[in-house]
Scaffold this motif. Structure first.
Motif, PDB file in Angstrom:
ATOM      1  N   HIS A   1       0.825  -1.200   0.000  1.00  0.00           N
ATOM      2  CA  HIS A   1       0.000   0.000   0.000  1.00  0.00           C
ATOM      3  C   HIS A   1       0.866   1.259   0.000  1.00  0.00           C
ATOM      4  CE1 HIS A   1      -2.896  -3.043   1.272  1.00  0.00           C
ATOM      5  NE2 HIS A   1      -3.823  -2.230   0.800  1.00  0.00           N
ATOM      6  N   ILE A   2       0.360   2.294  -0.664  1.00  0.00           N
ATOM      7  CA  ILE A   2       1.011   3.597  -0.729  1.00  0.00           C
ATOM      8  C   ILE A   2       0.297   4.527   0.242  1.00  0.00           C
ATOM      9  CG2 ILE A   2       1.514   5.582  -2.211  1.00  0.00           C
ATOM     10  CD1 ILE A   2       1.318   3.526  -4.597  1.00  0.00           C
ATOM     11  N   TYR A   3       1.054   5.139   1.132  1.00  0.00           N
ATOM     12  CA  TYR A   3       0.487   6.092   2.091  1.00  0.00           C
ATOM     13  C   TYR A   3       0.910   7.494   1.651  1.00  0.00           C
ATOM     14  CZ  TYR A   3      -0.718   2.019   4.839  1.00  0.00           C
ATOM     15  OH  TYR A   3      -1.260   0.809   5.260  1.00  0.00           O
ATOM     16  N   LEU A   4      -0.079   8.295   1.244  1.00  0.00           N
ATOM     17  CA  LEU A   4       0.192   9.547   0.539  1.00  0.00           C
ATOM     18  C   LEU A   4      -0.606  10.706   1.128  1.00  0.00           C
ATOM     19  CD1 LEU A   4       1.406  11.013  -2.017  1.00  0.00           C
ATOM     20  CD2 LEU A   4      -0.666  10.282  -3.225  1.00  0.00           C
TER      21      LEU A   4
ATOM     22  N   CYS B   1      -4.632   6.008   1.783  1.00  0.00           N
ATOM     23  CA  CYS B   1      -3.987   4.695   1.635  1.00  0.00           C
ATOM     24  C   CYS B   1      -4.456   4.121   0.304  1.00  0.00           C
ATOM     25  CB  CYS B   1      -4.375   3.789   2.794  1.00  0.00           C
ATOM     26  SG  CYS B   1      -3.781   2.094   2.641  1.00  0.00           S
ATOM     27  N   ILE B   2      -3.513   3.810  -0.594  1.00  0.00           N
ATOM     28  CA  ILE B   2      -3.839   3.342  -1.938  1.00  0.00           C
ATOM     29  C   ILE B   2      -3.296   1.941  -2.146  1.00  0.00           C
ATOM     30  CG2 ILE B   2      -3.588   3.805  -4.413  1.00  0.00           C
ATOM     31  CD1 ILE B   2      -3.139   6.755  -3.702  1.00  0.00           C
ATOM     32  N   ASN B   3      -4.141   1.051  -2.619  1.00  0.00           N
ATOM     33  CA  ASN B   3      -3.727  -0.320  -2.915  1.00  0.00           C
ATOM     34  C   ASN B   3      -2.855  -0.328  -4.169  1.00  0.00           C
ATOM     35  OD1 ASN B   3      -3.988  -3.046  -4.278  1.00  0.00           O
ATOM     36  ND2 ASN B   3      -5.082  -3.482  -2.384  1.00  0.00           N
ATOM     37  N   ILE B   4      -1.637  -0.848  -4.072  1.00  0.00           N
ATOM     38  CA  ILE B   4      -0.720  -0.834  -5.201  1.00  0.00           C
ATOM     39  C   ILE B   4      -1.231  -1.687  -6.357  1.00  0.00           C
ATOM     40  CG2 ILE B   4       1.592  -1.528  -5.969  1.00  0.00           C
ATOM     41  CD1 ILE B   4       2.588  -0.808  -3.164  1.00  0.00           C
ATOM     42  N   GLU B   5      -1.861  -2.801  -6.070  1.00  0.00           N
ATOM     43  CA  GLU B   5      -2.315  -3.715  -7.119  1.00  0.00           C
ATOM     44  C   GLU B   5      -3.480  -3.134  -7.909  1.00  0.00           C
ATOM     45  OE1 GLU B   5      -2.157  -6.824  -9.604  1.00  0.00           O
ATOM     46  OE2 GLU B   5      -0.745  -6.413  -7.957  1.00  0.00           O
TER      47      GLU B   5
ATOM     48  N   GLY C   1      -4.870   0.231  -7.453  1.00  0.00           N
ATOM     49  CA  GLY C   1      -4.893   1.673  -7.609  1.00  0.00           C
ATOM     50  C   GLY C   1      -6.049   2.343  -6.910  1.00  0.00           C
ATOM     51  N   GLN C   2      -6.836   1.598  -6.147  1.00  0.00           N
ATOM     52  CA  GLN C   2      -7.994   2.151  -5.461  1.00  0.00           C
ATOM     53  C   GLN C   2      -7.641   2.576  -4.039  1.00  0.00           C
ATOM     54  OE1 GLN C   2     -10.987   2.610  -7.162  1.00  0.00           O
ATOM     55  NE2 GLN C   2      -9.601   2.002  -8.815  1.00  0.00           N
ATOM     56  N   GLU C   3      -8.317   3.632  -3.550  1.00  0.00           N
ATOM     57  CA  GLU C   3      -8.098   4.063  -2.177  1.00  0.00           C
ATOM     58  C   GLU C   3      -8.703   3.050  -1.213  1.00  0.00           C
ATOM     59  OE1 GLU C   3     -10.017   7.943  -3.785  1.00  0.00           O
ATOM     60  OE2 GLU C   3      -9.816   5.938  -4.647  1.00  0.00           O
ATOM     61  N   ALA C   4      -7.931   2.667  -0.218  1.00  0.00           N
ATOM     62  CA  ALA C   4      -8.474   1.853   0.866  1.00  0.00           C
ATOM     63  C   ALA C   4      -9.240   2.753   1.827  1.00  0.00           C
ATOM     64  CB  ALA C   4      -7.345   1.129   1.590  1.00  0.00           C
ATOM     65  N   TRP C   5      -8.746   3.966   2.031  1.00  0.00           N
ATOM     66  CA  TRP C   5      -9.422   4.976   2.836  1.00  0.00           C
ATOM     67  C   TRP C   5      -8.785   6.337   2.584  1.00  0.00           C
ATOM     68  CZ3 TRP C   5      -5.426   6.782   5.569  1.00  0.00           C
ATOM     69  CH2 TRP C   5      -4.481   5.887   6.106  1.00  0.00           C
ATOM     70  N   VAL C   6      -9.536   7.384   2.929  1.00  0.00           N
ATOM     71  CA  VAL C   6      -9.050   8.763   2.882  1.00  0.00           C
ATOM     72  C   VAL C   6      -9.541   9.459   4.142  1.00  0.00           C
ATOM     73  CG1 VAL C   6      -9.049  10.948   1.635  1.00  0.00           C
ATOM     74  CG2 VAL C   6      -9.143   8.799   0.349  1.00  0.00           C
ATOM     75  N   THR C   7      -8.678  10.227   4.794  1.00  0.00           N
ATOM     76  CA  THR C   7      -9.007  10.842   6.081  1.00  0.00           C
ATOM     77  C   THR C   7      -9.637  12.226   5.926  1.00  0.00           C
ATOM     78  OG1 THR C   7      -6.909  12.008   6.341  1.00  0.00           O
ATOM     79  CG2 THR C   7      -6.977   9.707   7.063  1.00  0.00           C
ATOM     80  N   LYS C   8      -9.907  12.809   7.054  1.00  0.00           N
ATOM     81  CA  LYS C   8     -10.273  14.221   7.140  1.00  0.00           C
ATOM     82  C   LYS C   8      -9.025  15.062   6.842  1.00  0.00           C
ATOM     83  CE  LYS C   8      -9.037  14.748  12.003  1.00  0.00           C
ATOM     84  NZ  LYS C   8      -9.478  15.100  13.369  1.00  0.00           N
TER      85      LYS C   8
ATOM     86  N   ARG D   1      -0.281   3.891  12.732  1.00  0.00           N
ATOM     87  CA  ARG D   1      -0.090   2.491  12.357  1.00  0.00           C
ATOM     88  C   ARG D   1      -0.551   2.312  10.914  1.00  0.00           C
ATOM     89  NH1 ARG D   1      -2.056   0.265  16.388  1.00  0.00           N
ATOM     90  NH2 ARG D   1      -0.168  -0.561  17.341  1.00  0.00           N
ATOM     91  N   ALA D   2       0.309   1.721  10.085  1.00  0.00           N
ATOM     92  CA  ALA D   2      -0.052   1.468   8.690  1.00  0.00           C
ATOM     93  C   ALA D   2      -1.059   0.324   8.647  1.00  0.00           C
ATOM     94  CB  ALA D   2       1.196   1.129   7.873  1.00  0.00           C
ATOM     95  N   ASN D   3      -2.320   0.667   8.453  1.00  0.00           N
ATOM     96  CA  ASN D   3      -3.410  -0.296   8.485  1.00  0.00           C
ATOM     97  C   ASN D   3      -4.317  -0.060   7.274  1.00  0.00           C
ATOM     98  OD1 ASN D   3      -5.643  -1.878   8.972  1.00  0.00           O
ATOM     99  ND2 ASN D   3      -5.978  -1.165  11.068  1.00  0.00           N
ATOM    100  N   PRO D   4      -4.314  -0.952   6.286  1.00  0.00           N
ATOM    101  CA  PRO D   4      -5.148  -0.762   5.100  1.00  0.00           C
ATOM    102  C   PRO D   4      -6.650  -0.780   5.389  1.00  0.00           C
ATOM    103  CG  PRO D   4      -3.454  -2.426   4.720  1.00  0.00           C
ATOM    104  CD  PRO D   4      -3.477  -2.159   6.183  1.00  0.00           C
ATOM    105  N   GLN D   5      -7.039  -1.284   6.543  1.00  0.00           N
ATOM    106  CA  GLN D   5      -8.459  -1.374   6.867  1.00  0.00           C
ATOM    107  C   GLN D   5      -9.040  -0.036   7.320  1.00  0.00           C
ATOM    108  OE1 GLN D   5      -9.883  -4.263   6.067  1.00  0.00           O
ATOM    109  NE2 GLN D   5      -7.804  -4.887   5.490  1.00  0.00           N
ATOM    110  N   GLN D   6      -8.213   0.775   7.995  1.00  0.00           N
ATOM    111  CA  GLN D   6      -8.701   2.046   8.509  1.00  0.00           C
ATOM    112  C   GLN D   6      -7.522   2.929   8.899  1.00  0.00           C
ATOM    113  OE1 GLN D   6     -10.970   1.227  12.037  1.00  0.00           O
ATOM    114  NE2 GLN D   6      -9.232   0.399  13.168  1.00  0.00           N
ATOM    115  N   PHE D   7      -7.761   4.241   8.930  1.00  0.00           N
ATOM    116  CA  PHE D   7      -6.742   5.157   9.422  1.00  0.00           C
ATOM    117  C   PHE D   7      -6.624   4.977  10.928  1.00  0.00           C
ATOM    118  CE2 PHE D   7      -5.774   9.457  11.206  1.00  0.00           C
ATOM    119  CZ  PHE D   7      -4.445   9.508  10.789  1.00  0.00           C
ATOM    120  N   GLU D   8      -5.426   4.720  11.408  1.00  0.00           N
ATOM    121  CA  GLU D   8      -5.212   4.406  12.819  1.00  0.00           C
ATOM    122  C   GLU D   8      -4.151   5.325  13.407  1.00  0.00           C
ATOM    123  OE1 GLU D   8      -4.316   0.452  15.593  1.00  0.00           O
ATOM    124  OE2 GLU D   8      -4.706   0.227  13.442  1.00  0.00           O
TER     125      GLU D   8
END
Length: 418
Positions: free
Chosen positions: A321-324, A333-337, A339-346, A374-381
């Motif tokens: 995952h790319i954290y940008l 958080c973007i899935n490398i495979e 290209g979709q966002e796993a999540w986007v924060t405030k 914490r780098a967590n693809p499920q949610q911003f932590e």
């Protein structure tokens, strides 16, 4: 006494002998953690060392020293025993200082005339020095805002050589000043300056080649910094100009491949991020892109494009995952495979500098906030957050072992994990 593979000494005896050696003799086995260039050891903001504590409060992160300085966007360069910092004084002089790593005491200081008035839409970000220096253990390479590269002796600050790229190449002075952070590789230094990309002999300052010329001025000269990576078995220099992402042959400066990257007013700022045999970038006014390199890394094929736009903050890559940090101040958080966002924060601040260790990210927001994530693809932590400066913190933070070096606009501080 000399030992070889036929020595009759037992393994236990060898251990006892090594333990008895003075620290200097064992230094290669336990080197002091350093931060010698833009974005750290590999220019990717990934670090090793002791695990970070679970919190950022004063019980876990203690401020050891702080030194007042003039404004600068240069990140600190941390050597084994000293820290190199830059500043712009009275809007007319660039200063380089060496500070004792453990106390902050000044070891030496040098200066030269160096100032520029940046265009109106960048004025809010100041007219001071921007580039982060590079250090090879003996020589410090500092890029001044007026498109000069100065080589200094790291021991005493004595100037070894200087190249004024406007004079040497005939290029127009960059309207936004020199932004690129130099890259040392073997006997050479690479920098996006002189309205192009330049390779120099690191001992003499002699220009070896000058490529990717763009004319300089308002719409030329790079905002990014190069990296060297091996892709499909070929070692190459990856650069981002105002208009394109490109690969360059190290020996000749020849362009191996390039891909146009759309961007508002050429704001291609991120450091290219190599992921396996692919390259990621993101631009203001364009989007986020992943390019696969095929045919022996001779051509670039777009794997995906995502509408989210990066701006000034280069990402970190962790476990697929790319954290940008984005132009709209949010964190994604973007899935490398896919290209979709796993999540986007405030929204947060305008800029983050980030350092990663394992599944942890340490981010410095330009508003003076330090965040442990914490780098967590499920949610911003968000694990913890601490406000550490009332001044802007645009410079890239440095993490060396149990020490954090944080450059606020008008001071350099050192913190230590407890």
């Amino acid at each position: 006494m000399r030992f070889n593979c036929h020595s009759c000494l037992s393994g236990l005896s060898l251990i006892l002998i090594i333990a008895a050696l003075p620290a200097a003799a064992r230094s290669e086995e336990s080197p002091v953690a350093t931060w010698l260039q833009w974005r750290g050891p590999q220019r990717d903001s990934q670090v090793e060392g002791p695990a970070w504590p679970p919190a950022l409060d004063a019980k876990h992160l203690e401020k050891v020293w702080s030194v007042p300085l003039g404004p600068s966007y240069s990140g600190p360069i941390v050597a084994a025993d000293r820290v190199f910092v830059t500043e712009t004084v009275d809007k007319e002089t660039e200063v380089v200082r060496a500070l004792d790593r453990q106390s902050g005491k000044e070891l030496w200081k040098v200066s030269w005339p160096g100032a520029i008035n940046v265009p109106f839409f960048a004025k809010s970000n100041g007219d001071w020095i921007r580039s982060t220096p590079a250090y090879d253990g003996e020589r410090l390479y500092v890029a001044g805002i007026r498109d000069v590269l100065v080589c200094l002796n790291g021991a005493d600050g004595e100037e070894i050589w200087r190249v004024d790229f406007s004079q040497a190449t005939g290029a127009k002075l960059p309207a936004f000043g020199c932004v690129c952070s130099p890259l040392i590789d073997g006997d050479f230094v690479y920098i996006q300056a002189g309205a192009g990309l330049v390779k120099l002999d690191k001992y003499s300052g002699k220009i070896i080649w000058h490529s990717l010329r763009d004319g300089g001025g308002m719409y030329g000269s790079a905002f990014s910094s190069p990296v060297i990576r091996t892709i499909n078995g070929r070692r190459q220099l990856l650069v981002q100009t105002r208009k394109k992402l490109a690969s360059v042959a190290l020996d000749s400066g020849e362009e191996l491949w390039s891909q146009e990257i759309p961007a508002f007013r050429g704001m291609n700022i991120l450091t290219p991020t190599v992921i396996g045999n692919s390259v990621f970038t993101s631009s203001y006014g364009g989007g986020s892109y992943l390019y696969a390199l095929n045919n022996g890394a001779a051509t670039a094929e777009q794997r995906w494009r995502n509408k989210v736009q990066g701006y000034m903050s280069s990402p970190v890559v962790i476990d697929g995952h790319i954290y940008l940090h984005l132009r709209n101040k949010r964190f994604a958080c973007i899935n490398i495979e896919t290209g979709q966002e796993a999540w986007v924060t405030k929204p947060f601040g305008k800029y983050w500098s980030m350092v990663a260790q394992g599944d942890r990210i340490l981010a410095l927001d330009e508003r003076g906030d330090l965040l442990l994530i914490r780098a967590n693809p499920q949610q911003f932590e968000l694990i913890d957050k601490r406000h550490i400066s009332d001044e802007p913190t645009w410079a890239h933070l440095a993490v060396c072992g149990d020490q954090l070096f944080i450059r606020a606009l008008n001071e350099q501080s050192m913190y230590r994990w407890k």
